[in-house]
Design a protein around this motif. Structure first.
Motif, mmCIF file in Angstrom:
data_model
loop_
_atom_site.group_PDB
_atom_site.id
_atom_site.type_symbol
_atom_site.label_atom_id
_atom_site.label_comp_id
_atom_site.label_asym_id
_atom_site.label_seq_id
_atom_site.Cartn_x
_atom_site.Cartn_y
_atom_site.Cartn_z
ATOM 1 N N GLY A 190 41.410 -7.207 62.419
ATOM 2 C CA GLY A 190 40.528 -6.835 63.522
ATOM 3 C C GLY A 190 41.227 -6.563 64.833
ATOM 4 N N ILE A 191 42.192 -5.637 64.842
ATOM 5 C CA ILE A 191 42.879 -5.276 66.086
ATOM 6 C C ILE A 191 41.875 -4.614 67.030
ATOM 7 N N PRO A 192 41.669 -5.160 68.235
ATOM 8 C CA PRO A 192 40.718 -4.538 69.178
ATOM 9 C C PRO A 192 41.184 -3.144 69.584
ATOM 10 N N LEU A 193 40.251 -2.197 69.633
ATOM 11 C CA LEU A 193 40.562 -0.819 70.023
ATOM 12 C C LEU A 193 41.748 -0.273 69.230
ATOM 13 N N ALA A 194 41.769 -0.540 67.936
ATOM 14 C CA ALA A 194 42.931 -0.192 67.107
ATOM 15 C C ALA A 194 43.278 1.291 67.177
ATOM 16 N N ASP A 195 42.281 2.171 66.991
ATOM 17 C CA ASP A 195 42.561 3.604 66.986
ATOM 18 C C ASP A 195 43.171 4.054 68.319
ATOM 19 N N PHE A 196 42.618 3.543 69.418
ATOM 20 C CA PHE A 196 43.134 3.907 70.742
ATOM 21 C C PHE A 196 44.560 3.409 70.924
ATOM 22 N N LEU A 197 44.817 2.155 70.579
ATOM 23 C CA LEU A 197 46.145 1.581 70.776
ATOM 24 C C LEU A 197 47.192 2.242 69.888
ATOM 25 N N ILE A 198 46.806 2.575 68.657
ATOM 26 C CA ILE A 198 47.733 3.268 67.764
ATOM 27 C C ILE A 198 48.143 4.609 68.352
ATOM 28 N N MET A 199 47.164 5.351 68.864
ATOM 29 C CA MET A 199 47.464 6.689 69.376
ATOM 30 C C MET A 199 48.168 6.656 70.724
ATOM 31 N N VAL A 200 47.794 5.725 71.600
ATOM 32 C CA VAL A 200 48.444 5.707 72.911
ATOM 33 C C VAL A 200 49.914 5.311 72.783
ATOM 34 N N THR A 201 50.230 4.388 71.878
ATOM 35 C CA THR A 201 51.632 4.019 71.681
ATOM 36 C C THR A 201 52.395 5.119 70.942
ATOM 37 N N TYR A 202 51.721 5.811 70.023
ATOM 38 C CA TYR A 202 52.354 6.922 69.297
ATOM 39 C C TYR A 202 52.696 8.062 70.251
ATOM 40 N N ILE A 203 51.729 8.439 71.091
ATOM 41 C CA ILE A 203 51.968 9.532 72.040
ATOM 42 C C ILE A 203 53.065 9.146 73.027
ATOM 43 N N ALA A 204 53.015 7.906 73.516
ATOM 44 C CA ALA A 204 54.046 7.444 74.444
ATOM 45 C C ALA A 204 55.420 7.448 73.793
ATOM 46 N N ALA A 205 55.493 7.036 72.532
ATOM 47 C CA ALA A 205 56.768 7.012 71.815
ATOM 48 C C ALA A 205 57.376 8.407 71.725
ATOM 49 N N GLN A 206 56.590 9.358 71.262
ATOM 50 C CA GLN A 206 57.092 10.725 71.107
ATOM 51 C C GLN A 206 57.478 11.325 72.461
ATOM 52 N N THR A 207 56.645 11.085 73.472
ATOM 53 C CA THR A 207 56.909 11.661 74.786
ATOM 54 C C THR A 207 58.169 11.065 75.406
ATOM 55 N N LEU A 208 58.367 9.769 75.265
ATOM 56 C CA LEU A 208 59.573 9.143 75.809
ATOM 57 C C LEU A 208 60.831 9.641 75.117
ATOM 58 N N ILE A 209 60.753 9.841 73.807
ATOM 59 C CA ILE A 209 61.916 10.374 73.087
ATOM 60 C C ILE A 209 62.255 11.773 73.598
ATOM 61 N N VAL A 210 61.245 12.610 73.776
ATOM 62 C CA VAL A 210 61.491 13.964 74.278
ATOM 63 C C VAL A 210 62.026 13.922 75.712
ATOM 64 N N TRP A 211 61.453 13.068 76.546
ATOM 65 C CA TRP A 211 61.931 12.929 77.924
ATOM 66 C C TRP A 211 63.403 12.496 77.931
ATOM 67 N N GLY A 212 63.733 11.503 77.103
ATOM 68 C CA GLY A 212 65.111 11.045 77.029
ATOM 69 C C GLY A 212 66.054 12.116 76.501
ATOM 70 N N LEU A 213 65.579 12.882 75.525
ATOM 71 C CA LEU A 213 66.377 13.985 74.990
ATOM 72 C C LEU A 213 66.687 14.997 76.089
ATOM 73 N N LEU A 214 65.663 15.351 76.867
ATOM 74 C CA LEU A 214 65.864 16.341 77.932
ATOM 75 C C LEU A 214 66.791 15.815 79.021
ATOM 76 N N ARG A 215 66.661 14.546 79.368
ATOM 77 C CA ARG A 215 67.580 13.966 80.353
ATOM 78 C C ARG A 215 69.027 14.030 79.854
ATOM 79 N N HIS A 216 69.214 13.701 78.587
ATOM 80 C CA HIS A 216 70.564 13.743 78.004
ATOM 81 C C HIS A 216 71.109 15.167 78.013
ATOM 82 N N GLU A 217 70.296 16.132 77.594
ATOM 83 C CA GLU A 217 70.748 17.513 77.524
ATOM 84 C C GLU A 217 71.036 18.100 78.910
ATOM 85 N N ARG A 218 70.199 17.784 79.866
ATOM 86 C CA ARG A 218 70.421 18.324 81.207
ATOM 87 C C ARG A 218 71.686 17.721 81.838
#
Length: 224
Positions: A190-218
């Motif tokens: 019974g994780i509260p707001l499971a669908d929301f928490l799964i997606m918000v952490t997933y989106i944040a994970a992907q976005t942070l990886i891309v942000w870090g990739l761009l910082r490294h490349e630049r």
């Protein structure tokens, strides 16, 4: 001013937020729809998330054909296919497995700036604990889940070799996938707001990886 100096002025290590506007807009709509139980909106916005992030990666990349950018796009494409096929769990799992393999190659060959950090051992411990809790509930999916967990934890561990943005992205991927596994195989938790928490952490994970990739490349291009 020399050519190198001009390059350093033109390509700063910190990427602009502007290329991330597509993922910000789509994410806000998608996450808001989850909270408001607008399931039709959730269904049509989810397949737009990774394409929006691909746009941001290509838009913000100083060299769009650089190997790191190509591997990043490949990982996002596999993730996108995983998003749209996850209703058929094993198929979606297979594409996310490919995404993590692409990220592993990216982290090891292109983005590594240090050794694997000592705290990355926590990912191995996490995997043992999670499999102990969920193993009896996975049924015929036990072997695929174990294989996926090993690759996921390896991806997160090797993300610790990269800058802090990528390292945090790897950690949040583990959090998101752990909640997804618990929600699927042990719904009584019974994780509260499971669908929301799964997606918000997933989106944040992907976005942070891309942000870090761009910082490294630049930074790489600016110092070339």
């Amino acid at each position: 001013m020399s050519t190198v100096q001009e390059s350093r002025v033109a390509v700063r290590p910190a990427p602009s937020v502007l290329p991330f506007l597509p993922i910000i807009v789509v994410s806000l709509i998608h996450l808001g729809a989850i909270l408001l139980s607008l399931y039709g909106v959730v269904e049509w916005t989810k397949p737009l998330l990774m394409p929006a992030l691909v746009i941001g990666l290509i838009w913000g990349a100083p060299q769009r054909q650089a190997p790191a950018v190509v591997l990043g796009v490949l990982a996002l494409v596999f993730s996108w296919v995983g998003d749209v096929t996850l209703r058929w769990f094993v198929i979606g799992l297979a594409f996310f497995l490919l995404a993590h393999i692409a990220y592993l190659a990216l982290f090891v060959t292109r983005l590594a700036v240090r050794r694997v950090q000592w705290w990355a051992v926590a990912y191995a411990a996490w995997l043992v604990v999670l499999l102990t809790i969920l193993g009896a509930h996975t049924g015929s999916l036990l072997i695929p889940v174990i294989a996926y967990g090993i690759v996921l934890s390896a991806m997160a561990a090797f993300a610790s070799r990269c800058n802090r943005w990528v390292a945090w992205g790897g950690a949040l991927f583990v959090v998101s996938d752990s909640m997804l596994a618990i929600n699927r195989f042990l719904p009584a938790a019974g994780i509260p707001l499971a669908d929301f928490l799964i997606m918000v952490t997933y989106i944040a994970a992907q976005t942070l990886i891309v942000w870090g990739l761009l910082r490294h490349e630049r930074a790489r291009v600016a110092s070339a």
